[in-house]
Design an enzyme around this catalytic site. Structure first.
Site, PDB file in Angstrom:
ATOM      1  N   TYR A  58       0.851  -1.158   0.001  1.00 42.18           N
ATOM      2  CA  TYR A  58       0.018  -0.008  -0.058  1.00 42.18           C
ATOM      3  C   TYR A  58       0.877   1.314   0.045  1.00 42.18           C
ATOM      4  CZ  TYR A  58      -4.069  -3.114   1.475  1.00 42.18           C
ATOM      5  OH  TYR A  58      -4.819  -4.099   1.610  1.00 42.18           O
ATOM      6  N   LEU A 211     -18.429  -0.975   2.681  1.00 41.29           N
ATOM      7  CA  LEU A 211     -19.324  -0.182   1.957  1.00 41.29           C
ATOM      8  C   LEU A 211     -18.910  -0.113   0.360  1.00 41.29           C
ATOM      9  CD1 LEU A 211     -18.873   2.653   4.664  1.00 41.29           C
ATOM     10  CD2 LEU A 211     -20.718   1.127   4.413  1.00 41.29           C
ATOM     11  N   ARG A 213     -16.144   0.427  -1.229  1.00 42.80           N
ATOM     12  CA  ARG A 213     -15.299   1.413  -1.457  1.00 42.80           C
ATOM     13  C   ARG A 213     -16.107   2.571  -1.592  1.00 42.80           C
ATOM     14  NH1 ARG A 213     -14.657  -3.302  -3.566  1.00 42.80           N
ATOM     15  NH2 ARG A 213     -12.534  -4.178  -3.521  1.00 42.80           N
TER      16      ARG A 213
END
Length: 338
Positions: A58, A211, A213
């Site tokens: 990430y 959710l 994204r």
């Protein structure tokens, strides 16, 4: 709001009922504010959130360093309660491209060594390969993590986005604490084979994408402009007619939320929370809040009680298979098991 805890499967640690997925603080959803990200991490710890989820890829290590910085600045008691879950194995290039996955035992230990340094910790609480390496048997990858457990560098072994057969093979190799996988009102594919398998084996679920994204958060609009670095600009569910169809589902969900005096996001998260106790298993949703206001909203889901009538109404508004479009572009879907 009272933060509850749940065991992460039969072999995992006790964790908060909600975890914080930190990816968006570093990558794939446009620019994030560093100071606000750290403030959000601190607010999560202060609220009793214990599970922090990241990946060594990430932001090319940025996310791990961000979490490490936040932990160092947190009060000792809050720092000690934090449990960090790390995904590894994704191969990147300097331009941010993706080059597959590496689950070889030597690579597993190499990735872990770098993560320990970036996080500034002496062990990783849950360690897992992000996607199955098709060229390396899962037994070899899990076996390497088990050696890290024995050496004290890892506490628990996890899995990510794998199917029932791989789960069984991994669990026959070493104790598996949990499976991290996408699960939401509009991503229910795990209910057919994967959930029954994890329940049978006593493996918990950490559910990401609760959710979808932001798609079913109640905050996304059809006219929103997405930057070139935003994953959603390429996601099938956010394109054209698919997006319009999916936002209609959100509006149906909004009516139910308004009747209960809560937000759409809170209803969607509460539904995922309900899937654990309802089926005598443990599902811990990961919320991808990048700001304190979004974190506060997500934590409010812990105070939402859904009765049988609520659950029926929710599933009538958003039945299984209702979403339009795959959850990833075709090239990425090819790396997922079902």
């Amino acid at each position: 709001m009272t933060m509850r805890t749940r065991p992460l499967g039969t072999t995992g640690p006790q964790v908060s009922a909600l975890g914080l997925g930190c990816m968006g603080m570093s990558a794939l959803y446009g620019e994030a504010d560093r100071a606000e990200s750290i403030a959000t991490l601190h607010a999560a710890l202060e609220a009793g959130v214990t599970l922090l989820d990241t990946g060594d890829f990430y932001g090319m290590g940025h996310n791990e360093m961000l979490i490490g910085e936040a932990l160092r600045a947190a009060p000792a008691a809050r720092r000690e309660q934090a449990l960090v879950s790390v995904k590894f194995g994704a191969l990147r290039d300097p331009d941010g491209g993706w080059s597959g996955y590496d689950g070889r035992p030597a690579a597993v230990k190499n990735f872990a060594a770098h993560s320990l340094q970036r996080l500034g910790v002496d062990h990783i609480d849950v360690y897992r390969i992000a996607r199955l390496d098709p060229d390396v048997p899962i037994e070899e990858t899990v076996g390497a993590i088990a050696e890290l457990v024995e050496a004290g560098y890892v506490r628990h072994i996890g899995l990510s986005e794998v199917g029932a057969d791989t789960i069984r093979r991994a669990a026959a190799t070493a104790p598996i604490s949990d499976l991290q996988i996408e699960y939401s009102l509009i991503s229910r594919g795990i209910e057919d084979e994967i959930l029954p398998t994890t329940r049978e084996l006593g493996i918990g679920i950490t559910a990401y994408g609760v959710l979808s994204r932001g798609l079913i958060s109640g905050h996304f609009t059809a006219d929103r402009q997405l930057g070139a670095g935003d994953f959603r600009a390429m996601s099938p569910r956010f394109q054209g007619d698919n997006l319009r169809h999916n936002l209609n589902l959100v509006e149906a969900l909004r009516k139910i939320a308004e009747q209960k005096g809560v937000s759409v996001a809170q209803i969607a998260i509460a539904w995922v929370l309900s899937r654990g106790p309802r089926h005598n298993t443990d599902i811990v949703p990961l919320v991808g809040a990048r700001r304190r206001d979004r974190l506060t909203e997500a934590l409010g889901a812990l105070d939402v009680t859904l009765d049988a009538a609520d659950l029926t109404a929710i599933e009538e508004a958003v039945p299984p298979g209702a979403a339009a479009g795959d959850r990833y572009p075709a090239a990425q879907m090819a790396h997922l098991e079902s």
